[in-house]
Write an enzyme that holds these catalytic residues in place. Structure first.
Site, PDB file in Angstrom:
ATOM      1  N   LYS A   1     -12.077   8.033   1.315  1.00 62.65           N
ATOM      2  CA  LYS A   1     -11.368   7.806   2.579  1.00 62.65           C
ATOM      3  C   LYS A   1     -10.090   6.994   2.344  1.00 62.65           C
ATOM      4  CE  LYS A   1     -12.559   4.282   5.534  1.00 62.65           C
ATOM      5  NZ  LYS A   1     -11.389   3.511   5.970  1.00 62.65           N
ATOM      6  N   ASN A   2     -10.241   5.873   1.638  1.00 56.83           N
ATOM      7  CA  ASN A   2      -9.106   4.962   1.497  1.00 56.83           C
ATOM      8  C   ASN A   2      -8.017   5.477   0.561  1.00 56.83           C
ATOM      9  OD1 ASN A   2     -10.355   3.327   3.295  1.00 56.83           O
ATOM     10  ND2 ASN A   2     -10.916   1.717   1.837  1.00 56.83           N
TER      11      ASN A   2
ATOM     12  N   CYS B   1      -9.402  -6.453  15.487  1.00 58.75           N
ATOM     13  CA  CYS B   1     -10.357  -5.697  14.684  1.00 58.75           C
ATOM     14  C   CYS B   1     -11.601  -6.546  14.531  1.00 58.75           C
ATOM     15  CB  CYS B   1      -9.716  -5.410  13.334  1.00 58.75           C
ATOM     16  SG  CYS B   1     -10.842  -4.773  12.126  1.00 58.75           S
TER      17      CYS B   1
ATOM     18  N   ARG C   1      -6.580  -9.302  10.862  1.00 57.85           N
ATOM     19  CA  ARG C   1      -5.851  -8.212  10.217  1.00 57.85           C
ATOM     20  C   ARG C   1      -4.389  -8.064  10.678  1.00 57.85           C
ATOM     21  NH1 ARG C   1      -9.993  -3.333   9.036  1.00 57.85           N
ATOM     22  NH2 ARG C   1      -8.660  -3.071   7.223  1.00 57.85           N
TER      23      ARG C   1
ATOM     24  N   ASP D   1     -15.745  -4.106   0.743  1.00 57.74           N
ATOM     25  CA  ASP D   1     -16.337  -2.930   1.400  1.00 57.74           C
ATOM     26  C   ASP D   1     -17.758  -2.632   0.925  1.00 57.74           C
ATOM     27  OD1 ASP D   1     -14.098  -2.625   2.909  1.00 57.74           O
ATOM     28  OD2 ASP D   1     -13.336  -0.846   1.887  1.00 57.74           O
TER      29      ASP D   1
ATOM     30  N   ARG E   1     -16.729   7.072  11.024  1.00 59.98           N
ATOM     31  CA  ARG E   1     -15.313   6.841  10.694  1.00 59.98           C
ATOM     32  C   ARG E   1     -15.092   6.979   9.192  1.00 59.98           C
ATOM     33  NH1 ARG E   1     -13.583   1.493  11.286  1.00 59.98           N
ATOM     34  NH2 ARG E   1     -12.063   2.354   9.863  1.00 59.98           N
TER      35      ARG E   1
HETATM   36  C1  UD1 Z   1      -7.930  -1.864   2.921  1.00 57.18           C
HETATM   37  C2  UD1 Z   1      -9.066  -0.892   3.087  1.00 57.18           C
HETATM   38  C3  UD1 Z   1     -10.312  -1.604   3.580  1.00 57.18           C
HETATM   39  C4  UD1 Z   1     -10.652  -2.776   2.689  1.00 57.18           C
HETATM   40  C5  UD1 Z   1      -9.442  -3.678   2.487  1.00 57.18           C
HETATM   41  C6  UD1 Z   1      -9.676  -4.776   1.474  1.00 57.18           C
HETATM   42  C7  UD1 Z   1      -7.909   1.162   3.632  1.00 57.18           C
HETATM   43  C8  UD1 Z   1      -7.615   2.192   4.657  1.00 57.18           C
HETATM   44  N1  UD1 Z   1      -8.661   0.132   4.041  1.00 57.18           N
HETATM   45  O1  UD1 Z   1      -7.625  -2.410   4.205  1.00 57.18           O
HETATM   46  O2  UD1 Z   1     -11.390  -0.665   3.603  1.00 57.18           O
HETATM   47  O3  UD1 Z   1     -11.693  -3.533   3.265  1.00 57.18           O
HETATM   48  O4  UD1 Z   1      -8.316  -2.900   2.026  1.00 57.18           O
HETATM   49  O5  UD1 Z   1     -10.049  -4.234   0.248  1.00 57.18           O
HETATM   50  O6  UD1 Z   1      -7.543   1.268   2.490  1.00 57.18           O
HETATM   51  N2  UD1 Z   1      -3.425  -9.316   5.414  1.00 57.18           N
HETATM   52  C9  UD1 Z   1      -2.467 -10.137   5.977  1.00 57.18           C
HETATM   53  N3  UD1 Z   1      -1.304  -9.562   6.386  1.00 57.18           N
HETATM   54  C10 UD1 Z   1      -1.051  -8.225   6.245  1.00 57.18           C
HETATM   55  C11 UD1 Z   1      -2.037  -7.392   5.669  1.00 57.18           C
HETATM   56  C12 UD1 Z   1      -3.212  -7.977   5.257  1.00 57.18           C
HETATM   57  O7  UD1 Z   1      -2.655 -11.345   6.109  1.00 57.18           O
HETATM   58  O8  UD1 Z   1       0.022  -7.775   6.639  1.00 57.18           O
HETATM   59  C13 UD1 Z   1      -4.704  -9.903   4.974  1.00 57.18           C
HETATM   60  C14 UD1 Z   1      -5.900  -9.288   5.715  1.00 57.18           C
HETATM   61  O9  UD1 Z   1      -6.127  -9.952   6.941  1.00 57.18           O
HETATM   62  C15 UD1 Z   1      -7.009  -9.532   4.714  1.00 57.18           C
HETATM   63  C16 UD1 Z   1      -6.306  -9.368   3.359  1.00 57.18           C
HETATM   64  O10 UD1 Z   1      -4.916  -9.546   3.624  1.00 57.18           O
HETATM   65  O11 UD1 Z   1      -7.486 -10.854   4.828  1.00 57.18           O
HETATM   66  C17 UD1 Z   1      -6.503  -8.049   2.686  1.00 57.18           C
HETATM   67  O12 UD1 Z   1      -6.216  -7.002   3.592  1.00 57.18           O
HETATM   68  P1  UD1 Z   1      -5.658  -5.594   3.114  1.00 57.18           P
HETATM   69  O13 UD1 Z   1      -5.858  -5.476   1.633  1.00 57.18           O
HETATM   70  O14 UD1 Z   1      -4.282  -5.426   3.625  1.00 57.18           O
HETATM   71  O15 UD1 Z   1      -6.620  -4.601   3.857  1.00 57.18           O
HETATM   72  P2  UD1 Z   1      -6.256  -3.165   4.433  1.00 57.18           P
HETATM   73  O16 UD1 Z   1      -5.187  -2.537   3.627  1.00 57.18           O
HETATM   74  O17 UD1 Z   1      -6.078  -3.279   5.905  1.00 57.18           O
END
Ligand code: UD1
Length: 421
Positions: A22-23, A116, A121, A304, A397
């Site tokens: 998925k990711n 979320c 997030r 995850d 999902r």
């Molecule tokens: C992706 C995965 C999700 C997984 C996560 C962490 C997809 C579609 N989803 O989510 O399944 O659980 O990686 O491995 O690939 N953060 C910020 N600011 C930002 C973005 C992130 O502070 O702009 C923080 C988030 O709140 C979190 C951390 O960074 O604490 C990691 O998040 P991130 O790696 O960005 O997760 P996703 O890409 O949303």
């Protein structure tokens, strides 16, 4: 709304194959927006987040043809460069259209994804780097409004490792002028897969899979054909289904190196795991020991798989300390596991699981997010009696017919439409 009913207590056995990740599939499908023409993606899993992506791509004037697990995406210049709230709120990963639209068309208006269940997030690590590449970005009426006649490469140092942020900026930088260097970049296999596909499209990228990725912008990209990598989180979930039931399960079509952190922890716990080039087998085990985990960005233990591993630890001998380092609120499965008789205490981002084999009993439980749902299904497989998992749209999902795969391994698990039980 459908529910899943499990009659637990049966050791699972047999062979099962994972679907595409998925990711990996989500960013790949969004990357198609970087080049007009016909893209082909194989091994795309069948799940709700892919349906949401399809809806958004169609809204952006793409034509999509699905044949089995193959996705043909014909990208045409969009009439409107808006990703509306109604689609984005269903799937946070929709923010991944921002980088490609901005880089390709100089403009994008994408709804803010909103709250979320597992944490706040934010998307600051998507927005700030795009500003650094020269975009003007305003937040108005719940939308991110971005403009840039031409992005210009720069050195971006992510203050925190972010998977989505790294993907969005890597995609945007492929069409920027000059060189972009991403430091403290995410190293997840899904990032590597995206980089491989972008390179097939003509992008010039180096360093994917390490913490420093450099991208030399090109004038244009072209469509390509690409096969999505196997889903490491699904593979891990299926392995744990064998382990938690004292069964013997071989998971095929997976990349063992991508779940090394899980394999290491399961071995430390006492499981006998065998690995081949594209398979992992967990052998029957009567008793296993509690081990501690701390979630971390790849190659650390994946957040995850934290919930699923916690289910396994409820059945271990001893006390396991589980620390969630990525998301601030990713323990909602704890309350539901308690309803099934687990012995867990939780304080902020640490859960202490006092294991006891055979202590889980079936109950009505509520899925709260995607991976929590998988945890409850696994707990149901190990429990005595009947477990009913409600709100399984979360499970749909991100898992490609999980109950069918578990049935294949001998699980007594069924999906029922609400009202039919
Ligand atoms: C992706 C995965 C999700 C997984 C996560 C962490 C997809 C579609 N989803 O989510 O399944 O659980 O990686 O491995 O690939 N953060 C910020 N600011 C930002 C973005 C992130 O502070 O702009 C923080 C988030 O709140 C979190 C951390 O960074 O604490 C990691 O998040 P991130 O790696 O960005 O997760 P996703 O890409 O949303």
């Amino acid at each position: 709304m459908d529910v899943i009913i499990i009659n637990g207590g049966r050791a699972l056995a047999g062979t099962v194959a994972t679907s595409g990740a998925k990711n990996a599939a989500l960013p790949l499908l969004f990357s198609s927006l970087l080049a007009e023409g016909e893209h082909i993606y194989r091994n795309v899993p069948r799940l709700k987040d892919i349906d949401s992506t399809e809806l958004l791509l169609r809204h952006l004037n793409c034509k999509i043809q699905r044949t089995g697990n193959q996705f043909k995406v014909s990208v045409n210049r969009p009439d409107s460069l808006v990703a509306p709230y109604d689609i984005v709120r269903k799937m946070r990963a929709s923010i991944l259209c921002l980088g490609p639209l901005l880089a390709r068309y100089g403009k994008a208006k994408v709804s803010l994804p909103g709250g979320c269940a597992i944490g706040s997030r934010p998307i600051n690590l998507h927005i700030e780097p795009l500003r650094q590449l020269g975009a003007t970005i305003d937040i108005e009426n719940g939308y991110v409004i971005a403009q840039a006649s031409k992005l210009v490469g720069d050195k971006i140092v992510f203050e925190k490792v972010t998977v989505g942020g790294t993907e969005n900026i890597m995609m945007a930088a492929t069409l920027a002028r000059g060189i972009t260097v991403l430091e403290n970049a995410a190293m997840e296999p899904e990032i590597v897969d995206l980089a491989h596909c972008l390179k097939k499209m003509g992008a010039r990228i180096e360093g994917e899979g390490s913490s420093v990725i450099s991208i030399k912008g090109v004038d244009e990209l072209h469509p390509c054909e690409h096969r999505v990598i196997p889903d490491r989180i699904e593979a891990g979930t299926l392995l744990i289904s064998g382990a938690i039931t004292g069964g013997d399960v071989r998971v095929e079509n997976c990349v063992p190196a991508d779940i090394q952190a899980l394999i290491t922890k399961m071995r430390e716990s006492g499981f006998d795991l065998e690995t081949g080039q594209d398979w992992v087998r967990v052998k029957a085990c009567d008793e296993w020991a509690a081990v501690d985990i701390d979630t971390a960005p790849h190659p650390g233990f994946p957040t995850d798989l934290q919930a699923q591993f916690m289910a396994l630890m409820t059945q271990a001998r001893g006390t396991s300390v589980i620390t969630e380092q990525i998301f601030e609120n990713r323990f909602m499965h704890v309350q539901e596991l308690l309803r099934m008789g687990a012995n867990i205490t939780q304080k902020s981002q640490v859960a202490i699981v006092h294991g006891n084999r055979g202590e889980l009993s079936g109950a009505q439980v509520m899925a709260t997010d995607l991976r929590a749902s998988a945890c409850l299904v696994l707990a149901g497989l190990a429990a005595t009696g009947e477990t009913v998992v409600n709100r399984i749209y979360h499970l749909d999902r991100g898992y490609d017919h999980l109950e069918k795969k578990l049935q294949q391994l001998g699980a007594r698990i069924e999906r029922h439409a609400e009202g039919s039980i």
